[in-house]
Write an enzyme that holds these catalytic residues in place. Structure first.
Site, PDB file in Angstrom:
ATOM      1  CB  CYS A 110      12.552 -71.825  41.837  1.00  0.00           C
ATOM      2  SG  CYS A 110      10.984 -72.476  42.346  1.00  0.00           S
ATOM      3  CB  THR A 115      22.521 -67.170  30.848  1.00  0.00           C
ATOM      4  OG1 THR A 115      21.813 -67.441  32.057  1.00  0.00           O
ATOM      5  CG2 THR A 115      21.677 -66.282  29.957  1.00  0.00           C
TER       6      THR A 115
HETATM    7  C1  PLP Z   1      20.917 -71.680  36.826  1.00  0.00           C
HETATM    8  C2  PLP Z   1      20.434 -72.211  35.530  1.00  0.00           C
HETATM    9  C3  PLP Z   1      20.795 -71.609  34.314  1.00  0.00           C
HETATM   10  C4  PLP Z   1      21.575 -70.319  34.251  1.00  0.00           C
HETATM   11  O1  PLP Z   1      22.933 -70.490  34.559  1.00  0.00           O
HETATM   12  P1  PLP Z   1      23.800 -69.178  34.907  1.00  0.00           P
HETATM   13  O2  PLP Z   1      25.200 -69.705  35.045  1.00  0.00           O
HETATM   14  O3  PLP Z   1      23.260 -68.664  36.187  1.00  0.00           O
HETATM   15  O4  PLP Z   1      23.660 -68.247  33.772  1.00  0.00           O
HETATM   16  C5  PLP Z   1      20.360 -72.179  33.149  1.00  0.00           C
HETATM   17  N1  PLP Z   1      19.618 -73.300  33.152  1.00  0.00           N
HETATM   18  C6  PLP Z   1      19.259 -73.922  34.291  1.00  0.00           C
HETATM   19  C7  PLP Z   1      18.447 -75.171  34.235  1.00  0.00           C
HETATM   20  C8  PLP Z   1      19.645 -73.387  35.522  1.00  0.00           C
HETATM   21  O5  PLP Z   1      19.263 -73.996  36.634  1.00  0.00           O
END
Ligand code: PLP
Length: 393
Positions: free
Chosen positions: A326, A73
């Site tokens: 999801c 994120t």
């Molecule tokens: C899980 C995910 C995120 C977020 O990652 P975090 O490390 O949990 O903040 C962003 N983009 C995609 C496609 C994800 O699957």
């Protein structure tokens, strides 16, 4: 009975080798990587090695930068805000309707509060990008094109290397949220026009709360967090040294297993899909079947509520994800499946199964043994099923 975990797109188990690599950085090598003494140097060495390990997994030369962040994120936010701040005169963003909320919520906020123009490119029924729409959206004011590599709900892949070349031709920067692809598919970033790429530790058997942003050598950059000079001024704040070390080790393990593991993971996924479709009617696999991650199966079951299925599978010791969970962890119908114009009834009954190298044949058997009965019972109790109009006469 061994619990069945088929929700690896939500998060993966931290590899015990990753945990072992991290532990000394809590208890013995606990220095601040910025300190001038031996404790600091030891911590900085751990960070340096991790950077090399991540660069190697990405196929990025040593002169390309990796900025460690708190996760996927933060990497996405950093990329998007940096692209806008570093290119005055360019105030438009091109992205897709199926991005992770980490991208979509931010660009919607920027549109509302800063007057940034956002072009959200649509997809077809298989989740493939509308290329005419994409090309129309690119223009002289495009600051950034942000397109995910692999979709977290369906596993559909996007042709990011070709899209990056088109973005470059339009003078825009190109970012990809590669959180679901890194460690699952081979990559040689140094041969591409990709300027920025986000990854996350916990999606590749590393720890949660750590991730990274790849920056192509020389790309214009503005930091998200200002303060200390950590990460060469790219990201202020004392480095999460144990997390960074863990991400590095996870990247090394992913690179080592990549070629051998993805074939048999795909085999498990295919056996699950074929077995489910053979046993359960009114079901179909969603996504771009010709080009998707080997580990992800998104299957829509008509005339059931996916959250009820999820609950009953959970009681049987099987962890999966529903189309709503999801997407957002909430009860909103999946924006990804809506963008694909999947009928509302099928979205309601969409279940995601996602595998990893911890998965095994008995996991598939457990689903095939349990799911037909669960779907059958839910349908028998459902007025939707009783009043259904069969798709095929
Ligand atoms: C899980 C995910 C995120 C977020 O990652 P975090 O490390 O949990 O903040 C962003 N983009 C995609 C496609 C994800 O699957």
């Amino acid at each position: 009975m061994r619990p069945v975990y088929l929700d690896n797109n939500a998060t993966t188990r931290t590899d015990p080798e990753v945990v072992a690599a991290m532990l000394p950085y809590f208890t013995e090598r606990y220095g601040n990587a910025s300190s001038g003494h031996a404790f600091g140097a030891t911590a900085a060495d751990g960070v340096r090695l991790a950077r090399r390990q991540v660069q190697a997994l990405l196929g990025a030369g040593h002169d390309h930068e990796i900025v460690f962040t708190s996760g996927g994120t933060e990497a996405n936010s950093t990329a998007i805000l940096s692209a806008l701040e570093s290119q005055p005169g360019r105030d438009e963003i091109v992205t897709t309707a199926v991005e992770h909320p980490a991208v979509l919520a931010l660009v919607a906020h920027l549109e509302k509060t800063r007057g940034i123009k956002v072009h959200v490119v649509g997809v077809d029924g298989d989740g493939r990008l509308d290329m005419d729409d994409f090309e129309r959206a690119l223009g002289p004011r495009t600051a950034l094109v942000s397109v995910m590599w692999a979709n977290n709900e369906t596993g559909s892949l996007f042709p990011v290397e070709a899209l990056a070349r088109q973005a470059r031709a339009a003078g825009a920067l190109f970012h990809t949220d590669a959180v679901q692809g890194v460690g699952r598919l081979p990559l040689r970033l140094q041969d591409t026009a990709i300027d920025m790429l986000s990854l996350s530790g916990h999606k590749l058997h590393g720890p949660k709360g750590i991730g990274g942003l790849y920056l192509r050598k020389g790309v214009a950059f503005r930091p998200l967090l200002r303060g200390g000079r950590q990460e060469r001024g790219r990201r202020a704040g004392t480095e999460n040294v144990p997390g960074i070390v863990g991400l590095g080790r996870a990247a090394e393990l992913a690179a080592r297993y990549l070629e051998t593991e993805q074939g048999w993971i795909g085999g498990l996924r295919d056996r699950l899909e074929q077995g489910v479709l053979a046993r359960i009617g009114h079901a179909r696999v969603l996504g771009n079947l010709a080009d998707r991650l080997p580990n992800t199966a998104c299957i829509a079951f008509d005339y059931v509520d996916a959250d009820a299925v999820l609950l009953m599978l959970d009681r049987a010791g099987i962890a999966v994800s529903s189309g709503s969970a999801c997407a957002s962890g909430g009860m909103e119908p999946s924006h990804v499946l809506r963008a694909m114009r999947v009928p509302a009834g099928a979205i309601r009954g969409a279940i995601r199964f996602s595998f990893s190298r911890d998965s095994a044949g008995p996991d598939v058997d457990a689903v095939l043994d349990t799911l037909p009965d669960i779907i059958g019972r839910l349908r028998a109790a459902s007025p939707l099923w009783r009043d259904r109009t069969p798709t095929f006469a």
